[in-house]
Design a protein around this motif. Structure first.
Motif, mmCIF file in Angstrom:
data_model
loop_
_atom_site.group_PDB
_atom_site.id
_atom_site.type_symbol
_atom_site.label_atom_id
_atom_site.label_comp_id
_atom_site.label_asym_id
_atom_site.label_seq_id
_atom_site.Cartn_x
_atom_site.Cartn_y
_atom_site.Cartn_z
ATOM 1 N N THR A 137 0.836 -1.210 0.000
ATOM 2 C CA THR A 137 0.000 0.000 0.000
ATOM 3 C C THR A 137 0.867 1.254 0.000
ATOM 4 N N LEU A 176 2.270 1.785 -3.457
ATOM 5 C CA LEU A 176 1.258 2.371 -4.340
ATOM 6 C C LEU A 176 1.120 3.874 -4.093
ATOM 7 N N PHE A 177 1.147 4.254 -2.813
ATOM 8 C CA PHE A 177 1.036 5.673 -2.471
ATOM 9 C C PHE A 177 2.217 6.464 -3.016
ATOM 10 N N THR A 215 2.042 6.675 -6.833
ATOM 11 C CA THR A 215 0.995 7.605 -7.269
ATOM 12 C C THR A 215 1.392 9.045 -6.991
ATOM 13 N N MET A 253 -4.888 1.280 -3.682
ATOM 14 C CA MET A 253 -4.649 1.454 -2.243
ATOM 15 C C MET A 253 -5.863 1.063 -1.414
#
Length: 486
Positions: free
Chosen positions: A94, A97-98, A101, A193
């Motif tokens: 997660t 991914l953050f 992004t 996420m």
């Protein structure tokens, strides 16, 4: 082999057994991350002229935006397994991914070239954690008997992403803005996420694990220098003596790590994994075969445009079908393994892939476009079959305790196979035009014939496989073959 990750009597161990819906949800969540990472490796290429003009730099310097991302991947992929074990796979996935992004948003907002380089590095750090940890989540969510299905979901984005990246990048740059090639990641990142936090089961965290900083420096810096050296072999940006020095330094660092890892308590990369025949063959022999197949996505568009005089949009349309053929392989891959086993499928797909690569040398400017498209589709089948099977074999017999380290090491080797494939293809084009001649179709034909030799170099490794290797994954039982000993 007895493994702690198998289901115990009475209650299913795997989350996909407890909730069948997750057989589709978890692969979809992980695939989001894989596709984003793979797209960003290539999507920027078609937007280079527009970005350079917007940020007041040159297209040649824009190569740094590509290599910064790739080098950051090479630096941090080796230690992604440690982060997953120390802080939990769901948390790290997660977080990756953050970061990816966030890096994408900032890339799209870049107002200067240095800012773009810095934000591309942030993207690379997120991508380095995202891919191996996502692979680990998949492997730990499915029982070994369903690993073929899980690994198929992992491999598809790796095959599709590099193919559709340039096409999508060209579309967004032409009709919107180059900034949208980064901003397009925002909705996927948010969905990924939220879904990861909701559906992915976290793994146990081991707070006693110590970070191997000396090992990280040696293997991380060694991978970066090796990656950088490989990139410059095909597309030199530094003098030849400097390239040689970079590659020698990479070799010394990695060789030093091999010696260091023999006595280190918990080395950054677990080299004992190579004692497992299935991991060794899947990553090394499979990696060699992938090098030869990975050169085609670089050579083919160039031959179509430079050699045959086709437009970029027609070239992109013809090569895009290889992504569709990857989807066609998925339903039959498990059946092929069950019927023939890993040893035969890998051997046949390597020979078939080599023949297909050589077959591109028979094409010319007058070859019908429908035939080129059909042939590229067949190539995509061979490439996908080899990738999916070798990736699945790599983790088929890996003990649960070593899975996180295996996905990290496998990720490094997979990344290098892509770089080697492109760089060797570019180097071959340079060699066939040493006399200063133009890139004619005949020059490309010779490059394809030379690339076709490489997949065959993996055959000695595939032929060392035994019929029982990966049996708990493939379900294949060959008549007359003895069951493996415990």
């Amino acid at each position: 082999m007895t493994s702690t990750d198998e289901a115990s009597e009475g209650s299913p161990t795997f989350v996909t057994e407890r909730d069948p819906r997750l057989r589709y949800i978890i692969p979809a969540v992980v695939a989001v991350g894989f596709l984003m990472e793979q797209l960003d490796s290539t999507i920027i290429i078609t937007a280079v002229p527009d970005i350079a003009k917007s940020l007041a730099t040159t297209p040649v310097r824009m190569n740094l935006a590509v290599t910064t991302y790739i080098l950051t991947l090479a630096m941090f992929i080796p230690v992604s397994g440690w982060f997953a074990d120390r802080f939990g796979a769901r948390r790290i996935f997660t977080l990756s991914l953050f970061l990816f992004t966030l890096g994408s948003i900032l890339c799209g907002m870049a107002t200067s070239f240095p800012m773009l380089i810095a934000t591309r590095a942030l993207q690379g750090f997120g991508g380095a954690m995202m891919t191996p940890v996502g692979r680990l989540i998949l492997i730990r969510s499915f029982p070994r008997s369903q690993l073929v299905t899980a690994m198929t979901y992992m491999t598809l984005p790796a095959i599709i992403g590099p193919v559709i990246g340039p096409v999508l990048g060209g579309f967004l740059t032409t009709y919107l803005s180059w900034r949208w090639i980064f901003w397009v990641n925002l909705p996927f990142g948010i969905i990924g996420m939220v879904a990861a936090l909701r559906y992915v089961e976290d793994t146990d965290r081991d707070s006693s694990l110590k970070f191997d900083f000396p090992g990280f420096v040696m293997v991380g810096l060694g991978c970066v220098l090796l990656q950088y050296g490989i990139e410059n072999v095909g597309r030199p940006t530094i003098p030849v003596p400097a390239i040689a020095a970079v590659l020698i330094a990479a070799f010394l660092l990695l060789a030093g790590f091999v010696q260091y890892a023999k006595t280190a308590e918990s080395p950054a990369v677990d080299l004992t994994l190579f004692r497992l025949r299935t991991f060794r063959v899947g990553t090394l022999a499979g990696g060699i075969c992938r090098v030869g197949l990975n050169g085609v996505p670089f050579l083919l568009p160039l031959m179509l445009q430079v050699g045959f005089g086709l437009s970029p949009i027609i070239s992109g349309t013809l090569t895009f079908v290889s992504a569709l053929s990857a989807l066609a392989v998925r339903p039959v891959s498990a059946r092929l393994l069950r019927l023939y086993g890993f040893d035969r499928v890998l051997t046949w797909s390597a020979v078939f892939g080599s023949a297909i690569v050589a077959g591109f040398a028979l094409m010319g400017p007058d070859t019908p476009r429908w035939f080129i498209m059909a042939y590229v589709f067949v190539f995509g089948i061979a490439r996908a079959a080899q990738f999916m099977t070798s990736n699945t074999l790599s983790y088929s017999d890996t003990p649960a305790a070593q899975l996180s380290r295996a996905t990290s090491l496998g990720g490094v080797l997979q990344q290098l196979s892509v770089s080697f494939g492109i760089s060797i293809a570019a180097m071959l084009l340079g060699l066939v035009t040493l006399d200063g001649s133009q890139l004619t179709p005949e020059k490309f034909h010779l490059a394809f014939l030379l690339m076709a030799i490489i997949p065959l170099l993996g055959l000695p490794g595939f032929l060392r496989l035994r019929p029982e290797d990966g049996r708990q994954v493939s379900g294949h039982v060959r008549r007359g073959a003895e069951a493996p000993g415990e």
